[in-house]
Write an enzyme that holds these catalytic residues in place. Structure first.
Site, PDB file in Angstrom:
ATOM      1  N   TYR A 176      39.078 -12.351 -31.410  1.00  0.00           N
ATOM      2  CA  TYR A 176      37.780 -12.365 -32.082  1.00  0.00           C
ATOM      3  C   TYR A 176      37.841 -11.612 -33.408  1.00  0.00           C
ATOM      4  CZ  TYR A 176      32.868 -11.439 -33.079  1.00  0.00           C
ATOM      5  OH  TYR A 176      31.646 -11.347 -33.699  1.00  0.00           O
ATOM      6  N   SER A 225      31.936 -10.261 -39.181  1.00  0.00           N
ATOM      7  CA  SER A 225      31.685  -9.088 -38.341  1.00  0.00           C
ATOM      8  C   SER A 225      32.436  -7.902 -38.927  1.00  0.00           C
ATOM      9  CB  SER A 225      32.171  -9.341 -36.912  1.00  0.00           C
ATOM     10  OG  SER A 225      32.153  -8.141 -36.152  1.00  0.00           O
TER      11      SER A 225
END
Length: 265
Positions: free
Chosen positions: A163, A149
């Site tokens: 995350y 990401s």
């Protein structure tokens, strides 16, 4: 089986980006191994791919947050029959909010799925791929695509500490392993998407986020497969996120940290 048919294993294949990988690889004539927790969705996807593309598929219902689930997929990755040419580590777990308020089980699940499973599955597949390239048994590109990401590029990410940190690990791990195996003819690529319309971004979609913040999953898959074929270790899909990634490299880290803290949650 078609002579010379390539095999791809995709985790998190039952929806979102993983489902799109399965469709595009089936379209290209790959034999598929589909992995996800929801067996019924895997079976439905397998039936559709068989009807539309004539794809040969295997389904493995496995929860990659568990040791048993990971072991089941590792066993398939080490199999000599229909060896896996491409592993797509797409399965991921979100989880956000203040780290001190996250439930311990959610914290562990992020680590287990985003880090531990990805590392173990990559380790399971690489030795066989390296040996097949050495012996000439794999004439085309073989290797791994790890779905990270752009959050992993941020120097600080309040509200998404765990995350973002897990995705920063994915990027650095992938680039490092890619450098190790490059001379052996094996490709390892990290794809760093921004926001994509999937189950993980439902909260953002419900807030009415503008279309410009989303990258189509079709773009994520197409760009990453192209980068993998070319032996690139990192790819950022979408012009807006490519620009943002370039800007993050140019701006002083202290300035970026200050901006994120000021405008972040």
């Amino acid at each position: 089986m078609t002579k010379g048919q390539r095999t791809a294993l995709v985790t998190g294949a039952s929806s979102g980006i993983g489902e799109e990988y399965a469709r595009r690889l089936a379209e290209r004539g790959h034999r598929l191994v589909l992995v996800a927790r929801r067996a019924e969705r895997l079976d439905a996807l397998a039936a559709e791919l068989a009807e539309r593309y004539g794809a040969r598929t295997e389904s493995i219902a496995a929860d990659l947050a568990t040791a048993e689930g990971v072991a089941r997929v590792e066993e398939r990755l080490r199999a000599e029959e229909h060896p896996v040419d491409l592993l797509v580590n797409n399965a991921g777990y979100g989880g956000g909010g203040s780290f001190a308020r996250q439930q311990p089980e959610d914290v562990q699940r992020v680590i287990d799925v985003n880090v531990t499973a990805l590392v173990r599955l990559t380790r399971a597949v690489l030795p066989g791929q390296i040996e097949r390239k050495r012996s000439g048994a794999a004439p085309g590109p073989v290797g791994v695509i790890n779905v990270g990401s752009v959050a992993g590029l941020l120097p600080v990410s309040p509200g998404s500490a765990l995350y973002a940190s897990s995705k920063a690990f994915v990027r650095l791990f992938t680039e490092s392993v890619a450098a190790e195996v490059k001379r052996r003819g094996v490709h390892v690529t990290a794809v760093l998407p921004g926001y994509v319309r999937t189950d993980m971004t439902t909260w953002l979609q419900e807030k009415g986020a503008p279309e410009q913040v989303f990258v189509p999953k079709e773009t994520v898959v197409a760009d990453s497969l192209r980068a993998f074929a070319r032996g690139r270790s990192v790819v950022i899909p979408g012009l807006q996120y490519k620009a943002a990634g370039g800007l993050l490299k140019l701006l002083p880290a202290t300035l970026v940290r200050g901006a994120v803290r000021r405008f972040g949650p």
